[in-house]
Write a protein that holds these residues in place. Structure first.
Motif, PDB file in Angstrom:
ATOM      1  N   SER A 177      44.411  45.433  52.757  1.00  0.00           N
ATOM      2  CA  SER A 177      43.255  44.668  52.295  1.00  0.00           C
ATOM      3  C   SER A 177      42.488  45.486  51.288  1.00  0.00           C
ATOM      4  O   SER A 177      42.491  46.716  51.332  1.00  0.00           O
ATOM      5  N   CYS A 178      41.814  44.797  50.406  1.00  0.00           N
ATOM      6  CA  CYS A 178      40.937  45.447  49.434  1.00  0.00           C
ATOM      7  C   CYS A 178      39.667  44.616  49.355  1.00  0.00           C
ATOM      8  O   CYS A 178      39.711  43.441  48.977  1.00  0.00           O
ATOM      9  N   ALA A 179      38.565  45.236  49.738  1.00  0.00           N
ATOM     10  CA  ALA A 179      37.274  44.559  49.713  1.00  0.00           C
ATOM     11  C   ALA A 179      36.500  44.981  48.474  1.00  0.00           C
ATOM     12  O   ALA A 179      36.399  46.172  48.175  1.00  0.00           O
ATOM     13  N   ALA A 180      35.946  44.008  47.768  1.00  0.00           N
ATOM     14  CA  ALA A 180      35.208  44.268  46.535  1.00  0.00           C
ATOM     15  C   ALA A 180      33.720  44.014  46.728  1.00  0.00           C
ATOM     16  O   ALA A 180      33.331  43.125  47.490  1.00  0.00           O
ATOM     17  N   SER A 181      32.929  44.782  46.018  1.00  0.00           N
ATOM     18  CA  SER A 181      31.491  44.567  46.019  1.00  0.00           C
ATOM     19  C   SER A 181      30.931  44.980  44.668  1.00  0.00           C
ATOM     20  O   SER A 181      31.571  45.718  43.926  1.00  0.00           O
ATOM     21  N   GLY A 182      29.744  44.477  44.352  1.00  0.00           N
ATOM     22  CA  GLY A 182      29.053  44.896  43.145  1.00  0.00           C
ATOM     23  C   GLY A 182      29.366  44.095  41.908  1.00  0.00           C
ATOM     24  O   GLY A 182      28.908  44.447  40.827  1.00  0.00           O
ATOM     25  N   ARG A 234      51.851  56.748  38.917  1.00  0.00           N
ATOM     26  CA  ARG A 234      51.337  55.549  39.568  1.00  0.00           C
ATOM     27  C   ARG A 234      52.021  54.336  38.941  1.00  0.00           C
ATOM     28  O   ARG A 234      52.066  54.214  37.712  1.00  0.00           O
ATOM     29  N   GLU A 235      52.539  53.455  39.780  1.00  0.00           N
ATOM     30  CA  GLU A 235      53.311  52.329  39.274  1.00  0.00           C
ATOM     31  C   GLU A 235      52.758  50.997  39.754  1.00  0.00           C
ATOM     32  O   GLU A 235      52.182  50.885  40.833  1.00  0.00           O
ATOM     33  N   PHE A 236      52.983  50.008  38.937  1.00  0.00           N
ATOM     34  CA  PHE A 236      52.555  48.658  39.237  1.00  0.00           C
ATOM     35  C   PHE A 236      53.336  48.094  40.411  1.00  0.00           C
ATOM     36  O   PHE A 236      54.555  48.304  40.516  1.00  0.00           O
ATOM     37  N   VAL A 237      52.645  47.340  41.285  1.00  0.00           N
ATOM     38  CA  VAL A 237      53.280  46.684  42.415  1.00  0.00           C
ATOM     39  C   VAL A 237      53.143  45.165  42.305  1.00  0.00           C
ATOM     40  O   VAL A 237      54.128  44.438  42.376  1.00  0.00           O
ATOM     41  N   ALA A 238      51.908  44.689  42.147  1.00  0.00           N
ATOM     42  CA  ALA A 238      51.671  43.249  42.132  1.00  0.00           C
ATOM     43  C   ALA A 238      50.315  42.974  41.506  1.00  0.00           C
ATOM     44  O   ALA A 238      49.446  43.855  41.435  1.00  0.00           O
ATOM     45  N   VAL A 239      50.127  41.747  41.072  1.00  0.00           N
ATOM     46  CA  VAL A 239      48.837  41.328  40.522  1.00  0.00           C
ATOM     47  C   VAL A 239      48.642  39.852  40.831  1.00  0.00           C
ATOM     48  O   VAL A 239      49.621  39.099  40.930  1.00  0.00           O
ATOM     49  N   ILE A 240      47.386  39.473  40.991  1.00  0.00           N
ATOM     50  CA  ILE A 240      47.035  38.073  41.208  1.00  0.00           C
ATOM     51  C   ILE A 240      45.881  37.725  40.282  1.00  0.00           C
ATOM     52  O   ILE A 240      44.941  38.511  40.121  1.00  0.00           O
ATOM     53  N   SER A 241      45.969  36.579  39.655  1.00  0.00           N
ATOM     54  CA  SER A 241      44.942  36.164  38.709  1.00  0.00           C
ATOM     55  C   SER A 241      43.651  35.826  39.439  1.00  0.00           C
ATOM     56  O   SER A 241      43.609  35.697  40.664  1.00  0.00           O
ATOM     57  N   TRP A 242      42.571  35.623  38.671  1.00  0.00           N
ATOM     58  CA  TRP A 242      41.273  35.388  39.277  1.00  0.00           C
ATOM     59  C   TRP A 242      41.261  34.175  40.196  1.00  0.00           C
ATOM     60  O   TRP A 242      40.571  34.153  41.213  1.00  0.00           O
ATOM     61  N   SER A 243      42.048  33.159  39.848  1.00  0.00           N
ATOM     62  CA  SER A 243      42.071  31.935  40.648  1.00  0.00           C
ATOM     63  C   SER A 243      43.113  31.982  41.754  1.00  0.00           C
ATOM     64  O   SER A 243      43.134  31.113  42.627  1.00  0.00           O
ATOM     65  N   GLY A 244      44.006  32.946  41.654  1.00  0.00           N
ATOM     66  CA  GLY A 244      45.128  32.989  42.587  1.00  0.00           C
ATOM     67  C   GLY A 244      46.314  32.168  42.118  1.00  0.00           C
ATOM     68  O   GLY A 244      47.337  32.114  42.784  1.00  0.00           O
ATOM     69  N   ALA A 251      36.041  33.783  48.607  1.00  0.00           N
ATOM     70  CA  ALA A 251      34.854  33.631  49.448  1.00  0.00           C
ATOM     71  C   ALA A 251      34.549  34.910  50.220  1.00  0.00           C
ATOM     72  O   ALA A 251      33.404  35.164  50.595  1.00  0.00           O
ATOM     73  N   LYS A 252      35.584  35.712  50.462  1.00  0.00           N
ATOM     74  CA  LYS A 252      35.416  36.971  51.190  1.00  0.00           C
ATOM     75  C   LYS A 252      35.473  38.188  50.276  1.00  0.00           C
ATOM     76  O   LYS A 252      35.472  39.327  50.753  1.00  0.00           O
ATOM     77  N   ASN A 253      35.558  37.944  48.969  1.00  0.00           N
ATOM     78  CA  ASN A 253      35.637  39.044  48.007  1.00  0.00           C
ATOM     79  C   ASN A 253      36.752  40.027  48.366  1.00  0.00           C
ATOM     80  O   ASN A 253      36.573  41.248  48.300  1.00  0.00           O
ATOM     81  N   SER A 254      37.898  39.479  48.721  1.00  0.00           N
ATOM     82  CA  SER A 254      38.979  40.331  49.195  1.00  0.00           C
ATOM     83  C   SER A 254      40.323  39.905  48.611  1.00  0.00           C
ATOM     84  O   SER A 254      40.554  38.726  48.335  1.00  0.00           O
TER      85      SER A 254
END
Length: 128
Positions: free
Chosen positions: A21-26, A45-55, A75-78
């Motif tokens: 999990s990765c929780a974001a704030s600020g 350091r290598e790329f693994v995955a990415v998800i767009s802002w909307s998913g 909704a959970k900033n995660s």
């Protein structure tokens, strides 16, 4: 300024699963594309995955495609990384990262310097 905190790492046997999990704030989380990278000892350091802002868009490194899935809950900033069928080559520190940009060329998401904010990382160790 966006702060990112990863969690969920640990020690797992080969063939097992972990969910990071990765929780974001600020910041306004829903405006950021969220990436996952990893760094093994002595390696870049290598790329693994990415998800767009909307998913709506996700991209994966070939090495994890079909085994890892990234998702997000704005909704959970995660953001999450579900890792299945782990093998010892997946052992690394895993980082989440946020980018303010939306790239039409997916290759841009694979580059570390495309991201504006980084977490501190969480260790994943897969034993054989």
């Amino acid at each position: 300024q966006v702060q990112l905190v990863e969690s969920g790492g640990g020690l797992v046997q080969a063939g097992g699963s972990l969910r990071l999990s990765c929780a974001a704030s600020g910041g306004t989380f829903s405006r950021y594309g969220m990436g996952w990278f990893r760094q093994a000892p002595g390696k870049e350091r290598e790329f693994v995955a990415v998800i767009s802002w909307s998913g709506g868009r996700t991209y994966y490194a070939d090495s994890v495609k079909g085994r890892f899935t990234t998702s997000r809950d704005n909704a959970k900033n995660s953001v999450y990384l579900q890792m299945n069928t782990l093998n010892p080559e997946d052992t690394a520190v895993y980082y989440c990262a946020a980018t303010r940009n939306s790239y039409s060329n997916r290759n841009s998401y694979y580059k570390r310097n495309s991201y504006d904010y980084w977490g501190q990382g969480t260790q994943v160790t897969v034993s054989s």
